[in-house]
Design a protein around this motif. Structure first.
Motif: not given
Length: 150
Positions: A77-89, A98-105, A107-114
């Protein structure tokens, strides 16, 4: 399996909902057109999963206690927050979303679901695990289709 209010679930949901509320104010250009083509079956699964995960995360009675599973769920979830920071900045583009984040495909869907899946495992709640899997099929499926359309 316990039922009752969970502050752990509340924290998890706040981490999930805050960026999504902000995103609704800054969606990427072209998202409206992209979302018109969403698979209705996946959309139904996503909505069912969202409601079930929200309710079960809040009322499963998850108690905070040290656990590697819970730690990993919150790291995701912290990585999910960082993903959103990347998006918002960034430029708020579909590619940013929709681009991967830290090799997570996706990430906006995958990280919170996992993270939700791990929360269910931590709580020893099969209903939350199944709900997270339903959410995974719908949410990741929709994001995957959006990515393919790009």
């Amino acid at each position: 399996m316990n039922f009752g209010f969970s502050f752990v679930g509340l924290i998890f949901l706040i981490m999930l909902f805050v960026p999504n509320v902000l995103w609704s104010r800054f969606p990427p250009e072209g998202y409206g057109e992209l979302s018109k083509n969403e698979n209705k079956f996946l959309l139904i699964l996503e909505r069912i999963g969202e409601v079930l995960v929200t309710c079960l995360a809040l009322f499963t009675g998850i108690k905070f206690g040290w656990s590697l599973i819970l730690a990993v769920a919150f790291i995701l979830m912290i990585l999910y927050e960082v993903y959103w920071l990347r998006y918002f900045t960034g430029n708020h583009t579909l590619n940013d979303m929709y681009s991967s984040f830290l090799d997570v495909p996706l990430p906006g869907a995958t990280l919170p679901v996992l993270s939700a899946l791990l929360l269910g495992i931590y709580a020893n709640n099969i209903f939350l695990v199944i709900s997270a899997l339903i959410l995974a099929i719908g949410h990741i499926g929709i994001h995957y289709n959006h990515k393919k359309e790009l």
